[in-house]
Scaffold this motif. Structure first.
Motif, PDB file in Angstrom:
ATOM      1  N   PRO A 174       0.815  -1.218   0.000  1.00 47.30           N
ATOM      2  CA  PRO A 174       0.000   0.000   0.000  1.00 47.30           C
ATOM      3  C   PRO A 174       0.849   1.269   0.000  1.00 47.30           C
ATOM      4  CG  PRO A 174      -0.802  -1.535   1.627  1.00 47.30           C
ATOM      5  CD  PRO A 174       0.482  -2.090   1.127  1.00 47.30           C
ATOM      6  N   LEU A 175       1.975   1.230   0.739  1.00 44.67           N
ATOM      7  CA  LEU A 175       2.836   2.408   0.798  1.00 44.67           C
ATOM      8  C   LEU A 175       3.432   2.709  -0.567  1.00 44.67           C
ATOM      9  CD1 LEU A 175       4.895   2.175   4.068  1.00 44.67           C
ATOM     10  CD2 LEU A 175       2.982   3.624   3.517  1.00 44.67           C
ATOM     11  N   VAL A 176       3.903   1.645  -1.227  1.00 45.06           N
ATOM     12  CA  VAL A 176       4.504   1.834  -2.548  1.00 45.06           C
ATOM     13  C   VAL A 176       3.452   2.368  -3.516  1.00 45.06           C
ATOM     14  CG1 VAL A 176       5.556   0.633  -4.487  1.00 45.06           C
ATOM     15  CG2 VAL A 176       6.265   0.093  -2.166  1.00 45.06           C
ATOM     16  N   LEU A 177       2.255   1.822  -3.395  1.00 45.16           N
ATOM     17  CA  LEU A 177       1.162   2.258  -4.265  1.00 45.16           C
ATOM     18  C   LEU A 177       0.857   3.739  -4.028  1.00 45.16           C
ATOM     19  CD1 LEU A 177      -0.305   0.289  -6.143  1.00 45.16           C
ATOM     20  CD2 LEU A 177      -2.286   0.485  -4.624  1.00 45.16           C
ATOM     21  N   LEU A 189      22.126   1.846   4.051  1.00 43.16           N
ATOM     22  CA  LEU A 189      22.554   2.518   2.822  1.00 43.16           C
ATOM     23  C   LEU A 189      21.623   2.150   1.664  1.00 43.16           C
ATOM     24  CD1 LEU A 189      26.426   2.352   3.035  1.00 43.16           C
ATOM     25  CD2 LEU A 189      24.923   4.297   3.422  1.00 43.16           C
ATOM     26  N   TRP A 190      21.048   0.958   1.738  1.00 41.85           N
ATOM     27  CA  TRP A 190      20.078   0.555   0.714  1.00 41.85           C
ATOM     28  C   TRP A 190      18.873   1.502   0.738  1.00 41.85           C
ATOM     29  CZ3 TRP A 190      15.211  -2.179   1.598  1.00 41.85           C
ATOM     30  CH2 TRP A 190      14.600  -2.603   0.421  1.00 41.85           C
ATOM     31  N   ALA A 191      18.481   1.920   1.934  1.00 29.27           N
ATOM     32  CA  ALA A 191      17.304   2.785   2.065  1.00 29.27           C
ATOM     33  C   ALA A 191      17.701   4.257   2.058  1.00 29.27           C
ATOM     34  CB  ALA A 191      16.553   2.439   3.346  1.00 29.27           C
ATOM     35  N   ILE A 192      18.666   4.614   1.224  1.00 30.57           N
ATOM     36  CA  ILE A 192      19.200   5.971   1.237  1.00 30.57           C
ATOM     37  C   ILE A 192      18.315   6.947   0.460  1.00 30.57           C
ATOM     38  CG2 ILE A 192      20.612   5.823  -0.849  1.00 30.57           C
ATOM     39  CD1 ILE A 192      22.798   7.246   0.688  1.00 30.57           C
ATOM     40  N   GLY A 193      17.257   6.416  -0.184  1.00 28.31           N
ATOM     41  CA  GLY A 193      16.402   7.236  -1.063  1.00 28.31           C
ATOM     42  C   GLY A 193      15.964   8.569  -0.484  1.00 28.31           C
ATOM     43  N   LEU A 198      11.825   7.440 -13.771  1.00 30.38           N
ATOM     44  CA  LEU A 198      11.813   6.013 -13.422  1.00 30.38           C
ATOM     45  C   LEU A 198      12.973   5.677 -12.485  1.00 30.38           C
ATOM     46  CD1 LEU A 198      10.682   3.135 -13.835  1.00 30.38           C
ATOM     47  CD2 LEU A 198      12.305   2.905 -15.716  1.00 30.38           C
ATOM     48  N   TYR A 199      14.184   6.139 -12.851  1.00 33.39           N
ATOM     49  CA  TYR A 199      15.350   5.878 -12.003  1.00 33.39           C
ATOM     50  C   TYR A 199      15.119   6.428 -10.598  1.00 33.39           C
ATOM     51  CZ  TYR A 199      18.107   4.613 -16.136  1.00 33.39           C
ATOM     52  OH  TYR A 199      18.579   4.012 -17.247  1.00 33.39           O
ATOM     53  N   ARG A 200      14.591   7.665 -10.556  1.00 36.35           N
ATOM     54  CA  ARG A 200      14.365   8.312  -9.267  1.00 36.35           C
ATOM     55  C   ARG A 200      13.427   7.458  -8.413  1.00 36.35           C
ATOM     56  NH1 ARG A 200      11.646  13.763 -10.169  1.00 36.35           N
ATOM     57  NH2 ARG A 200       9.822  12.423 -10.161  1.00 36.35           N
ATOM     58  N   THR A 201      12.354   6.965  -9.040  1.00 36.90           N
ATOM     59  CA  THR A 201      11.408   6.117  -8.313  1.00 36.90           C
ATOM     60  C   THR A 201      12.092   4.860  -7.795  1.00 36.90           C
ATOM     61  OG1 THR A 201       9.703   6.925  -9.787  1.00 36.90           O
ATOM     62  CG2 THR A 201       9.167   4.995  -8.481  1.00 36.90           C
ATOM     63  N   LEU A 240      12.360   3.962  -3.880  1.00 39.91           N
ATOM     64  CA  LEU A 240      11.460   2.907  -3.414  1.00 39.91           C
ATOM     65  C   LEU A 240      11.914   2.195  -2.127  1.00 39.91           C
ATOM     66  CD1 LEU A 240       8.833   2.434  -4.810  1.00 39.91           C
ATOM     67  CD2 LEU A 240       9.795   0.423  -5.916  1.00 39.91           C
ATOM     68  N   PRO A 241      13.195   1.769  -2.026  1.00 41.12           N
ATOM     69  CA  PRO A 241      13.594   1.047  -0.809  1.00 41.12           C
ATOM     70  C   PRO A 241      13.319   1.832   0.471  1.00 41.12           C
ATOM     71  CG  PRO A 241      15.274   0.817  -2.469  1.00 41.12           C
ATOM     72  CD  PRO A 241      14.272   1.801  -3.019  1.00 41.12           C
ATOM     73  N   SER A 242      13.406   3.172   0.409  1.00 41.81           N
ATOM     74  CA  SER A 242      13.192   3.938   1.627  1.00 41.81           C
ATOM     75  C   SER A 242      11.703   4.001   1.984  1.00 41.81           C
ATOM     76  CB  SER A 242      13.765   5.352   1.496  1.00 41.81           C
ATOM     77  OG  SER A 242      13.098   6.063   0.500  1.00 41.81           O
ATOM     78  N   MET A 243      10.833   3.546   1.069  1.00 35.27           N
ATOM     79  CA  MET A 243       9.406   3.503   1.378  1.00 35.27           C
ATOM     80  C   MET A 243       9.029   2.233   2.136  1.00 35.27           C
ATOM     81  SD  MET A 243       7.798   6.127   0.333  1.00 35.27           S
ATOM     82  CE  MET A 243       6.167   5.434   0.572  1.00 35.27           C
ATOM     83  N   VAL A 244       9.898   1.234   2.098  1.00 32.64           N
ATOM     84  CA  VAL A 244       9.579  -0.028   2.766  1.00 32.64           C
ATOM     85  C   VAL A 244       9.598   0.211   4.281  1.00 32.64           C
ATOM     86  CG1 VAL A 244      10.281  -2.419   3.080  1.00 32.64           C
ATOM     87  CG2 VAL A 244      10.610  -1.309   0.868  1.00 32.64           C
TER      88      VAL A 244
END
Lengths: 278, 297
Positions: A255-258, B166-170, B102-105, B109-113
């Motif tokens: 949901p967050l990614v969405l 560092l993976w979630a550096i977004g 696209l690259y930016r997304t 993305l990892p920092s959104m997890v």
């Protein structure tokens, strides 16, 4: 001619570097997705298996019934919903007062507010916990919801930055028409600030969704958990079933990614508004 | 009532929600934490004044308190790493290319997890038996070295978290990107006319221009490292052998697992002082440099 070929070579090199890096960043997420669709017997294999021999969609319903997912989703949405409403209501007037009203003490309180941004939450955590315990609010959603109704320094700052970009003439004209600050805020500023309000709503939603420490501290009864805390208990109970774990993690993340993909502009705008000021 | 007084009254009424929240959830708790840090308080009985005892016993405790401090200072290495990586990625994303959105997304993305899912994910990715790290491990075994058991070996557990972060550096990267886009284009144009090379542009225009943002991110990074909690709580609970017992985790354990509120409050106040000191120090050191270089152009 040579210049053009040189430019092409550079563009290709840039794409190559960016593409490889993006792949590297995506690998863990792809691995999570791949694992979430693996049958049990393919979890521990000699070689890396990216595409399972049989796509085990059944992992998803299995994962969602292995812990009270729907209940936790309901709890999370309830808390996040109240948080968003509370944050919006309580951030708007202070942001307007800091951006557009002239009053004695404004600069002083503005600096006080900015300095609280640096404060680690651990410094205030324990007395707040004791306060809520004294109120008898432990093991209810109130400690997670009520603070949202008292403004958030970061989001007030962000809204203020946005309000500063609105044309002053509009506000002056409204003053001349006899409007008070209160009506200007709700009739003129709010309708013009929809994108910024969307950003505030988004940030507060994401924070409420991902928050781990507060629900961990305040919620004891397993029926009151949020998804973030529920997921952690899932790990404790199904520690070896990595396919189910990854499926559950995917469901909590999706949901967050969405939301991010849909509202990307709002995110980036919010960051640009606050990040630039340092 | 004069107009001035009326205005001020309205100003205070508008900021009231925040002001009340500040008093209740920031100002009072800071003082209450200070008071409780001088008390023996185990929640069930009322607090008892013990003076500096909590501080004394913490500072004389090499196994937990100092261990958590040293561990935290160790992963502080993330701060310079994230400056370099964050600016590097932002510079790449700031190139005029097709497909940057696209690259930016993808990088963001990892920092959104959520942190909980991130911890799960990396426990599995770095799983020595069948994680993505296993090719690395089999390669290590083939050349006669020991395989790396990231989160179960005290020597590598901290590095597991560093890789994870560092993976979630977004989030950091996006802020640098916004800063890069705020650098006025005419500065580059002028320098290009003078025949400047790409790295000269970065060294003499880009970095000085974004130096206030870098400073801000370093301060936030240092303070943030002291708050590092969720990932360790889920992935290692401070183990193996306390090698990932970080400051915020030990503070949490004191408060909610050992119910030593006095100790936890003393740790919170030490953290508060460290925060003030780090902010002041970094600000002082960089003040000259940040402004000197901007003035230099």
């Amino acid at each position: 001619m040579q210049g053009k070929r040189w430019l092409w070579a550079r563009i290709c090199a840039a794409h190559l570097v960016l593409g490889l890096l993006a792949l590297l960043f995506m690998l863990p997420i792809l691995w999570m997705a791949s694992t979430s669709l693996k049958p049990d017997q393919e979890l521990f294999t000699e070689r890396i298996v990216w595409i399972p021999s049989h796509i085990a969609w059944e992992n998803y319903p299995k994962a969602l019934s292995a812990f009270p997912f729907w209940l936790y989703l309901r709890n999370t949405l309830l808390i996040a919903g109240f948080t968003v409403v509370g944050t919006l209501l309580s951030c708007l007037p202070p942001a307007y007062a800091f951006a557009r009203m002239r009053w004695r003490g404004r600069n002083f309180w503005f600096w006080v507010m900015l300095s609280t941004l640096m404060l680690p939450p651990q410094v205030t955590l324990l007395p707040i916990f004791l306060l809520f315990r004294w109120l008898g609010w432990v093991d209810t959603f109130l400690p997670l919801i009520v603070p949202a109704f008292f403004g958030n320094a970061f989001l007030i700052f962000m809204l203020r930055q946005f309000f500063l970009t609105l044309p002053q003439e509009l506000i002056d004209a409204a003053y001349l028409d006899g409007c008070t600050d209160w009506t200007i805020l709700w009739r003129i500023v709010v309708p013009l600030s929809k994108p910024a309000l969307a950003t505030v709503a988004l940030f507060s939603f994401v924070w409420a969704w991902t928050d781990f420490m507060s629900p961990l501290i305040y919620l004891n009864d397993a029926s009151k958990f949020t998804l973030a805390v529920g997921l952690q208990y899932f790990l404790g109970r199904h520690g070896e079933q990595w396919n189910l774990l990854m499926a559950a993690a995917m469901v909590v993340t999706a949901p967050l990614v969405l939301v991010f993909l849909i509202a990307q502009r709002a995110f980036i705008r919010g960051i640009a508004l606050t990040g630039l000021k340092g | 009532m004069s107009r001035e007084a009326q205005r001020t009254l309205w100003g205070y009424l508008f900021v009231f929600p925040w002001l009340l929240g500040f008093m209740l959830f920031t100002f009072y708790p800071i003082l209450a934490t200070l008071y409780l840090s001088f008390c023996d308080y185990r929640v069930l009985s009322p607090p008892r004044w013990v003076g500096l005892d909590n501080y004394r016993s913490l500072l004389a405790d090499p196994d937990y308190f100092w261990r958590s401090m040293v561990n935290t200072l160790f992963i502080m290495i993330e701060v310079p790493l994230s400056v370099v990586l964050g600016i590097g990625l932002a510079l790449l994303l700031n190139l005029r290319l097709r497909g940057q959105a696209l690259y930016r997304t993808l990088f963001y993305l990892p920092s959104m997890v959520p942190a909980v899912a991130t911890a799960f994910l990396w426990l599995w990715v770095l799983n020595p038996q069948n994680g993505l790290a296993s090719p690395l491990n089999s390669a290590l075994v083939r050349i006669g070295l020991e395989p790396i058991n990231w989160f179960t070996d005290p020597a590598t557990a901290k590095w597991g978290f560093i890789v994870m972060d560092l993976w979630a550096i977004g989030g950091v990267m996006i802020i640098y990107l916004a800063a890069l886009q705020g650098v006025p284009a005419h500065l580059y144009e002028a320098a290009l006319l003078d025949g400047a090379k790409a790295w000269q542009l970065i060294r003499h225009i880009t970095l000085p221009q974004i130096s206030p943002v870098i400073l801000y991110m370093v301060i936030i990074g240092v303070i943030g490292t002291f708050q590092y909690f969720t990932q360790t709580f889920i992935a290692t609970q401070g183990g193996p052998e306390n090698s990932t017992l970080f400051y915020a985790l030990y503070l949490f354990q004191n408060a909610f697992q050992f119910f030593r509120m006095g100790h936890a409050c003393a740790m919170a106040w030490i953290l508060f002082l460290i925060t003030l000191l780090a902010t002041w120090l970094i600000w002082r050191v960089s003040l000259r440099r940040v402004f000197y270089e901007t003035a230099d152009i």
